[in-house]
Design an enzyme around this catalytic site. Structure first.
Site, PDB file in Angstrom:
ATOM      1  N   GLY A  13       0.798  -1.223   0.000  1.00  0.00           N
ATOM      2  CA  GLY A  13       0.000   0.000   0.000  1.00  0.00           C
ATOM      3  C   GLY A  13       0.829   1.269   0.000  1.00  0.00           C
ATOM      4  O   GLY A  13       0.395   2.308   0.489  1.00  0.00           O
ATOM      5  N   GLY A 350     -22.333  -2.631  -9.218  1.00  0.00           N
ATOM      6  CA  GLY A 350     -22.272  -3.509  -8.065  1.00  0.00           C
ATOM      7  C   GLY A 350     -22.999  -4.815  -8.321  1.00  0.00           C
ATOM      8  O   GLY A 350     -23.655  -4.987  -9.351  1.00  0.00           O
ATOM      9  N   CYS A 377     -24.131   1.169 -14.737  1.00  0.00           N
ATOM     10  CA  CYS A 377     -24.338  -0.276 -14.646  1.00  0.00           C
ATOM     11  C   CYS A 377     -25.422  -0.603 -13.612  1.00  0.00           C
ATOM     12  O   CYS A 377     -26.585  -0.372 -13.885  1.00  0.00           O
ATOM     13  CB  CYS A 377     -23.034  -1.008 -14.396  1.00  0.00           C
ATOM     14  SG  CYS A 377     -23.094  -2.694 -15.033  1.00  0.00           S
ATOM     15  N   HIS A 503     -19.730   1.022 -18.401  1.00  0.00           N
ATOM     16  CA  HIS A 503     -18.899   1.712 -17.397  1.00  0.00           C
ATOM     17  C   HIS A 503     -18.046   2.774 -18.081  1.00  0.00           C
ATOM     18  O   HIS A 503     -16.902   2.503 -18.459  1.00  0.00           O
ATOM     19  CB  HIS A 503     -17.963   0.711 -16.719  1.00  0.00           C
ATOM     20  CG  HIS A 503     -18.663  -0.271 -15.842  1.00  0.00           C
ATOM     21  ND1 HIS A 503     -18.818  -0.094 -14.500  1.00  0.00           N
ATOM     22  CD2 HIS A 503     -19.249  -1.469 -16.122  1.00  0.00           C
ATOM     23  CE1 HIS A 503     -19.464  -1.121 -13.970  1.00  0.00           C
ATOM     24  NE2 HIS A 503     -19.741  -1.969 -14.947  1.00  0.00           N
ATOM     25  N   GLU A 505     -16.551   5.081 -16.774  1.00  0.00           N
ATOM     26  CA  GLU A 505     -15.394   5.473 -15.956  1.00  0.00           C
ATOM     27  C   GLU A 505     -14.107   4.769 -16.391  1.00  0.00           C
ATOM     28  O   GLU A 505     -13.020   5.258 -16.148  1.00  0.00           O
ATOM     29  CB  GLU A 505     -15.676   5.219 -14.470  1.00  0.00           C
ATOM     30  CG  GLU A 505     -15.662   3.771 -13.989  1.00  0.00           C
ATOM     31  CD  GLU A 505     -16.990   3.029 -14.198  1.00  0.00           C
ATOM     32  OE1 GLU A 505     -17.794   3.487 -15.040  1.00  0.00           O
ATOM     33  OE2 GLU A 505     -17.209   1.999 -13.536  1.00  0.00           O
TER      34      GLU A 505
HETATM   35  N1  GLN Z   1     -25.187  -6.894 -11.141  1.00  0.00           N
HETATM   36  C1  GLN Z   1     -25.544  -6.251 -12.347  1.00  0.00           C
HETATM   37  C2  GLN Z   1     -25.391  -7.165 -13.556  1.00  0.00           C
HETATM   38  O1  GLN Z   1     -24.735  -8.151 -13.483  1.00  0.00           O
HETATM   39  C3  GLN Z   1     -24.713  -4.984 -12.552  1.00  0.00           C
HETATM   40  C4  GLN Z   1     -23.272  -5.245 -12.795  1.00  0.00           C
HETATM   41  C5  GLN Z   1     -22.396  -4.043 -12.591  1.00  0.00           C
HETATM   42  O2  GLN Z   1     -22.842  -3.051 -12.020  1.00  0.00           O
HETATM   43  N2  GLN Z   1     -21.146  -4.123 -13.010  1.00  0.00           N
HETATM   44  O3  GLN Z   1     -25.921  -6.877 -14.600  1.00  0.00           O
END
Ligand code: GLN
Length: 536
Positions: A13, A350, A377, A503, A505
């Site tokens: 770290g 998530g 997402c 995504h 980002e």
């Molecule tokens: N869990 C959701 C899916 O599998 C979103 C995935 C994510 O946010 N990367 O579609």
């Protein structure tokens, strides 16, 4: 070809990834062609199945590889697109060797760590080096020297150095200089020990990156040099800076490039610092907004590294500073007031049910109070679920990821995911074409009809419900190439709301920030100014 290897000592770290990337940026600014690779000595094949709590965010590349978050740093600092080959793990190395053994390619010999595993490691490093016309390959070794797992990699690097010959290799070692007592005496012993461990395995460092609170005093540098044989010019003091993009400057000032150039006999080239203006904005932003990041791994901010970086890129380009208010989504269920002092809400990606209801609350609160919202997402999916429940009257609308028996499965498994059992590398992954529809907010944000963005999901908007969303005011302004996967959502008449299945980002770079993060921050500033006006 030249190689610079960065190892770590004393503790983990210490920011090895940032140091490696910063050195890469400096070399690039000085005219050299650079690529970078990360060695992760863990047994996992890749980072895809790892919990963000342990290793931070799982980064996704164009080719769909799920890799260590340091690859994200390399891409951002070097402004390159890397591939899965740039992340070598013990899992990848062993899998290859065992498969070769099964095919009988070792012709009956006993398969061993030396030479078979080390040969495979060297082959992979050379493969990355041969992929372009590079002057320097940066190799970052994860973990700290002395870990059992990293031994075969360090041995392979020792061999590679020997094989490539004099003047082709530099070894850099990142250590910690603790400060003790009232006057903060700088202690060099841990560094001495760490260098000794490295030498025991046949590697002598040329460069030391010493992390400390205060800059290293000249006495400390002399002491370190005396005990480690590293030249004083090769000892670089690394101290905390307010923003990672300022680390290269701090290293540059200590003369690292002339030192590296001389050691590797690199010719002097033209210097160009692409970030000059960008860094000015980061040092002295003119405006400021507060954005809530609503997630479930907020205790470990590295889990959302690329979002943090995307905001930082926006600051560099616009001069608008972004303060992130980290909110655990579970805390929102009881207490939505936590969102009352922010000018924007980001719900990132998530997996799994925990935290979902709080995220749905966040999307609702933002929509009802006209606070700018960006969903990415899972944050896109919860905005869809929220809209179904609270605007379209579909009580209990959900994703089948969380409620397989919901009456309104507005988010459902991608058809190609049916029957998939293996968890590793099986999602819809990597860069895919997104078509942006005409006369939409998304089209104004992107200014073009096609974008390529990186994906990582198993679930999607259920096509059966699209018409009902449209009638209610939620439109899908971006779709995949075949027009059947919903990629971007927006709310009719609302400038402040945008959500993407992909995504954005992951492709944000210092001079070209993610367009939707940029939009969120611009909207947040406008919202802030309106609130100020309204109360004046
Ligand atoms: N869990 C959701 C899916 O599998 C979103 C995935 C994510 O946010 N990367 O579609």
């Amino acid at each position: 070809m030249h190689y610079i290897v960065i190892t770590g000592g004393v503790i983990s770290g210490l920011g090895k990834g940032t140091i490696t990337s910063s050195l890469g940026y400096l070399l690039k600014s000085h005219g050299y062609r650079v690529t970078s690779l990360k060695i992760d000595p863990y047994l996992n094949y890749d980072a895809g199945t790892m919990n963000p709590y342990q290793h931070g965010e799982v980064f996704v590349l164009d080719d769909g590889s799920e890799v260590d978050l340091d690859l994200g740093n390399y891409e951002r600092f070097l402004d390159v697109d890397l591939t899965g080959d740039n992340n070598i793990t013990t899992g990848k190395v062993y899998k290859e060797v065992i498969e070769k053994e099964r095919r009988g390619e070792y012709l009956g010999s006993t398969v061993q760590i030396i030479p078979h595993i080390t040969n495979e490691i060297k082959r992979r490093i050379r493969l990355v080096a041969s992929k372009g016309d590079f002057d320097v390959v940066l190799i970052e070794v994860g973990g700290t020297v002395g870990d059992i797992e990293s031994m075969p990699f360090l041995e392979a690097l020792r061999q590679l150095n020997h094989e490539e010959g004099k003047g082709t290799f530099l070894f850099g070692h990142v250590t910690l200089i603790p400060e003790l007592g009232e006057n903060g005496e700088q202690k060099t012993k841990p560094t001495q020990h760490s260098v000794r461990d490295l030498r025991e395995i046949g590697i002598t460092p040329d460069l030391l990156f010493c992390r400390s609170k205060k800059p290293l005093s000249i006495e400390t540098k002399k002491r370190v040099s005396l005990f480690t044989d590293v030249a004083i010019d090769g000892i670089v003091s690394i101290n905390d800076v307010p923003n990672v993009y300022l680390v290269p400057d701090a290293m540059e000032k200590q003369g690292i490039i002339p030192f590296v150039r001389e050691k590797l006999s690199l010719p002097q080239k033209e210097y160009h610092d692409a970030w000059a203006e960008y860094k000015e904005n980061i040092r002295q932003p003119k405006e400021k907004v507060k954005i809530a990041l609503v997630g479930k791994y907020v205790e470990l901010q590295d889990s959302y590294m690329s979002h943090k970086e995307s905001f930082s890129h926006v600051t560099g380009v616009t001069g608008i500073d972004v303060e992130i208010k980290w909110i655990n989504s579970d805390d929102l269920i009881q207490n939505q007031e936590k969102l009352s002092d922010v000018q924007g809400v980001l719900v990132p990606g998530g997996f799994g049910y925990r935290g979902i209801e709080g995220k749905i609350q966040a999307a609702r609160y933002a929509r009802e109070n006209n606070i700018p919202y960006l969903g990415i997402c899972l944050g896109f999916q919860v905005a869809v679920m929220e809209f179904a429940r609270n605007v379209l009257g579909m009580d209990g609308a959900n994703s089948t990821e969380f409620d397989p028996r919901t009456k309104y499965p507005v988010i459902d498994l991608l058809p190609e995911q049916l029957g998939i059992k293996d968890m590793g590398g099986t999602m819809r992954l990597g860069a895919k074409k997104v078509l942006v529809k005409e006369n939409t907010l998304a089209r104004r944000i992107y200014g073009t009809d096609t974008v390529y963005e990186r994906h990582r999901h198993r679930f999607e908007v259920n096509p059966d419900f699209i018409e009902r969303f449209k009638e209610g005011g939620m439109l899908f302004s971006g779709v995949d190439e075949d027009g059947i996967r919903m990629e971007i959502a927006e709310l009719r008449g609302k400038e402040g709301f945008i959500a993407t299945q992909y995504h954005s980002e992951f492709k944000s770079r210092p001079l070209s920030p993610s367009k939707v993060h940029l939009h969120l921050i611009r909207q947040a500033l406008e919202y802030k100014q309106n609130v100020v006006e309204a109360t004046a």
